[in-house]
Design a protein around this motif. Structure first.
Motif, PDB file in Angstrom:
ATOM      1  N   PHE A  75       0.739  -1.273   0.034  1.00 49.04           N
ATOM      2  CA  PHE A  75      -0.085  -0.058  -0.025  1.00 49.04           C
ATOM      3  C   PHE A  75       1.035   1.331   0.148  1.00 49.04           C
ATOM      4  O   PHE A  75       0.486   2.238  -0.537  1.00 49.04           O
ATOM      5  N   ALA A  76       2.083   1.192   0.615  1.00 45.40           N
ATOM      6  CA  ALA A  76       2.883   2.368   0.405  1.00 45.40           C
ATOM      7  C   ALA A  76       3.242   2.647  -0.889  1.00 45.40           C
ATOM      8  O   ALA A  76       3.549   3.817  -1.476  1.00 45.40           O
ATOM      9  N   MET A  77       3.540   1.319  -1.873  1.00 47.36           N
ATOM     10  CA  MET A  77       3.849   1.671  -3.197  1.00 47.36           C
ATOM     11  C   MET A  77       2.713   2.274  -3.894  1.00 47.36           C
ATOM     12  O   MET A  77       3.025   2.981  -4.755  1.00 47.36           O
ATOM     13  N   LEU A  78       1.333   1.661  -3.677  1.00 47.03           N
ATOM     14  CA  LEU A  78       0.206   2.043  -4.296  1.00 47.03           C
ATOM     15  C   LEU A  78       0.322   3.687  -4.052  1.00 47.03           C
ATOM     16  O   LEU A  78      -0.151   4.565  -4.959  1.00 47.03           O
ATOM     17  N   ALA A  79       0.463   4.209  -2.919  1.00 46.90           N
ATOM     18  CA  ALA A  79       0.288   5.568  -2.411  1.00 46.90           C
ATOM     19  C   ALA A  79       1.505   6.371  -3.292  1.00 46.90           C
ATOM     20  O   ALA A  79       1.069   7.577  -3.668  1.00 46.90           O
ATOM     21  N   ALA A  80       2.668   5.570  -3.475  1.00 48.06           N
ATOM     22  CA  ALA A  80       3.668   6.355  -4.224  1.00 48.06           C
ATOM     23  C   ALA A  80       3.190   6.686  -5.641  1.00 48.06           C
ATOM     24  O   ALA A  80       3.629   7.762  -6.416  1.00 48.06           O
ATOM     25  N   PHE A  81       2.413   5.904  -6.341  1.00 45.78           N
ATOM     26  CA  PHE A  81       1.987   6.211  -7.457  1.00 45.78           C
ATOM     27  C   PHE A  81       0.955   7.405  -7.786  1.00 45.78           C
ATOM     28  O   PHE A  81       1.461   8.355  -8.562  1.00 45.78           O
ATOM     29  N   GLY A 150      -0.624  -1.022 -13.840  1.00 43.93           N
ATOM     30  CA  GLY A 150      -0.313  -1.878 -15.030  1.00 43.93           C
ATOM     31  C   GLY A 150       0.996  -2.298 -15.322  1.00 43.93           C
ATOM     32  O   GLY A 150       1.398  -3.414 -15.612  1.00 43.93           O
ATOM     33  N   LEU A 151       2.160  -1.325 -15.214  1.00 48.53           N
ATOM     34  CA  LEU A 151       3.500  -1.553 -15.557  1.00 48.53           C
ATOM     35  C   LEU A 151       3.908  -2.617 -14.460  1.00 48.53           C
ATOM     36  O   LEU A 151       4.768  -3.518 -14.684  1.00 48.53           O
ATOM     37  N   GLY A 152       3.476  -2.560 -13.069  1.00 43.68           N
ATOM     38  CA  GLY A 152       3.870  -3.492 -12.194  1.00 43.68           C
ATOM     39  C   GLY A 152       3.420  -4.931 -12.434  1.00 43.68           C
ATOM     40  O   GLY A 152       4.037  -5.892 -12.297  1.00 43.68           O
ATOM     41  N   TYR A 153       2.094  -4.901 -13.003  1.00 47.63           N
ATOM     42  CA  TYR A 153       1.587  -6.417 -13.584  1.00 47.63           C
ATOM     43  C   TYR A 153       2.580  -6.840 -14.567  1.00 47.63           C
ATOM     44  O   TYR A 153       3.043  -7.827 -14.522  1.00 47.63           O
ATOM     45  N   SER A 208      10.934   8.703 -20.094  1.00 39.19           N
ATOM     46  CA  SER A 208      11.419   6.907 -19.905  1.00 39.19           C
ATOM     47  C   SER A 208      11.819   6.847 -18.512  1.00 39.19           C
ATOM     48  O   SER A 208      11.903   5.846 -17.961  1.00 39.19           O
ATOM     49  N   GLY A 209      12.435   7.956 -17.985  1.00 31.19           N
ATOM     50  CA  GLY A 209      12.885   7.804 -16.552  1.00 31.19           C
ATOM     51  C   GLY A 209      11.854   7.740 -15.579  1.00 31.19           C
ATOM     52  O   GLY A 209      11.904   6.782 -14.795  1.00 31.19           O
ATOM     53  N   GLY A 210      10.742   8.403 -15.714  1.00 31.44           N
ATOM     54  CA  GLY A 210       9.453   8.246 -15.005  1.00 31.44           C
ATOM     55  C   GLY A 210       8.959   6.983 -15.059  1.00 31.44           C
ATOM     56  O   GLY A 210       8.429   6.302 -13.891  1.00 31.44           O
ATOM     57  N   ALA A 211       8.755   6.454 -16.389  1.00 31.50           N
ATOM     58  CA  ALA A 211       8.279   5.011 -16.672  1.00 31.50           C
ATOM     59  C   ALA A 211       9.004   3.914 -16.057  1.00 31.50           C
ATOM     60  O   ALA A 211       8.452   3.138 -15.309  1.00 31.50           O
ATOM     61  N   ALA A 212      10.526   4.030 -16.055  1.00 30.20           N
ATOM     62  CA  ALA A 212      11.251   3.055 -15.340  1.00 30.20           C
ATOM     63  C   ALA A 212      11.184   3.163 -14.071  1.00 30.20           C
ATOM     64  O   ALA A 212      10.888   2.129 -13.309  1.00 30.20           O
ATOM     65  N   ILE A 217       8.692   0.684  -8.929  1.00 32.52           N
ATOM     66  CA  ILE A 217       7.594   0.839  -7.828  1.00 32.52           C
ATOM     67  C   ILE A 217       6.541  -0.338  -8.128  1.00 32.52           C
ATOM     68  O   ILE A 217       6.319  -0.815  -7.164  1.00 32.52           O
ATOM     69  N   GLY A 218       6.158  -0.366  -9.215  1.00 32.20           N
ATOM     70  CA  GLY A 218       5.153  -1.348  -9.552  1.00 32.20           C
ATOM     71  C   GLY A 218       5.663  -2.819  -9.219  1.00 32.20           C
ATOM     72  O   GLY A 218       4.781  -3.692  -8.846  1.00 32.20           O
ATOM     73  N   GLY A 219       6.923  -3.149  -9.796  1.00 31.69           N
ATOM     74  CA  GLY A 219       7.383  -4.285  -9.236  1.00 31.69           C
ATOM     75  C   GLY A 219       7.569  -4.711  -7.820  1.00 31.69           C
ATOM     76  O   GLY A 219       7.235  -5.767  -7.334  1.00 31.69           O
TER      77      GLY A 219
END
Length: 318
Positions: A75-81, A150-153, A208-212, A217-219
């Motif tokens: 949930f901390a990572m979800l909040a980070a999104f 989605g990127l985490g998936y 690209s940096g933000g997506a990476a 975070i998604g992983g």
């Protein structure tokens, strides 16, 4: 365990196409729910509930504590999104603390209540509106945060498939390489400024940096969500973590498609079916504990936090 609400879903395609897609969606949902009900009836009928309760009380306390810690990480990572999305859309208006609270509360409530686009969107609107964000900006925050989920998936799915789990029947590695190639192509495409436009909506995509960073975070988020369930499986029959990843993701995606609140029933049916019959009482005990730790505890915390948020807001208005 996170979801992918889309703020643009209502604007895509003609009204007739939307009606057809909606009908197909509900048909698939009904079929999945019927199949899950049949499987659960079959699985539960072969169990003795005293075995389930005995397995529940026998869960190692250290594993339960680890599941709680993994849930907090998820949930901390979800909040980070939401923090990243709000910083991109309205950096001067949405403070990081407010964005983190909105992201946590939206996911905690929608993961349990279901109908994520409605419940999560309503929570975010209520919170972000206090910072002066308009509906369009809030939709952009939701879109960017959903991209991260989605990127985490994709990242965890690729990692699980590259390990060639038995469930992939020999097709795991080619599929994993294909997903990795898609992710690499996305990073290259985002090296230039890109804007997504759908009818009246537009949102500037991260570079690209933000997506990476979102992939990272998604992983972590998906690993923590899967880890919370993995720690509650019976150790004697649990597969390796990497082999469990595609099983969990398949159950999660089926639960989302079913439109059941939290994937309830569908998620359980798939996970129970992945284990031998003699171990299902222990697996069900782990599932019950997982629902308590990953769904009900964050839900209760978010509900109390939102109540305190509203009370403080009313006092400030008064």
């Amino acid at each position: 365990m996170s979801v992918l609400p889309s703020p643009f879903a209502g604007d895509a395609g003609s009204p007739r196409l939307r009606r057809i897609l909606r009908a197909l969606s509900w048909l698939v949902s009904a079929l999945l729910l019927a199949l899950a009900a049949w499987l659960l009836h079959r699985y539960l009928g072969a169990m003795r509930w005293r075995d389930v309760w005995a397995a529940l009380w026998a869960l190692p306390r250290a594993h339960v504590a680890g599941a709680v810690a993994a849930t907090a990480t998820s949930f901390a990572m979800l909040a980070a999104f939401d923090v990243l999305a709000a910083r991109s859309v309205a950096p001067a208006r949405a403070a990081p603390g407010l964005a983190a609270f909105a992201g946590f509360a939206a996911h905690a409530l929608s993961n349990t209540l279901g109908f994520h686009a409605v419940t999560g969107g309503a929570v975010r609107y209520r919170v972000y509106a206090t910072a002066g964000l308009a509906a369009g900006d809030i939709a952009r925050v939701v879109g960017l945060a959903s991209l991260g989920v989605g990127l985490g998936y994709a990242v965890l799915g690729a990692a699980g498939l590259l390990a060639e789990p038995p469930v992939a029947a020999g097709w795991g590695r080619p599929a994993g390489v294909f997903i990795v190639a898609l992710l690499a192509g996305l990073l290259l495409w985002l090296a230039q400024p890109r804007t997504l436009r759908l009818h009246r909506w537009s949102v500037a995509l991260p570079g690209s940096g933000g997506a990476a960073l979102q992939m990272l975070i998604g992983g972590v988020e998906m690993s923590a969500a899967i880890g919370a369930m993995y720690l509650l499986l019976p150790p004697a029959i649990a597969p390796s973590f990497i082999d469990f990843v595609p099983i969990y993701l398949a159950a999660l995606m089926a639960g989302i498609v079913s439109h059941a609140p939290g994937g309830l029933g569908v998620f359980e049916a798939i996970l129970l079916g992945a284990f031998p019959g003699e171990a299902r009482a222990q697996v069900l005990a782990g599932l019950l504990c997982y629902r308590l730790v990953y769904n009900l505890l964050p839900f209760a915390a978010a509900a109390l936090a939102l109540a305190a948020f509203e009370a403080r807001r009313r006092r400030a208005s008064a």
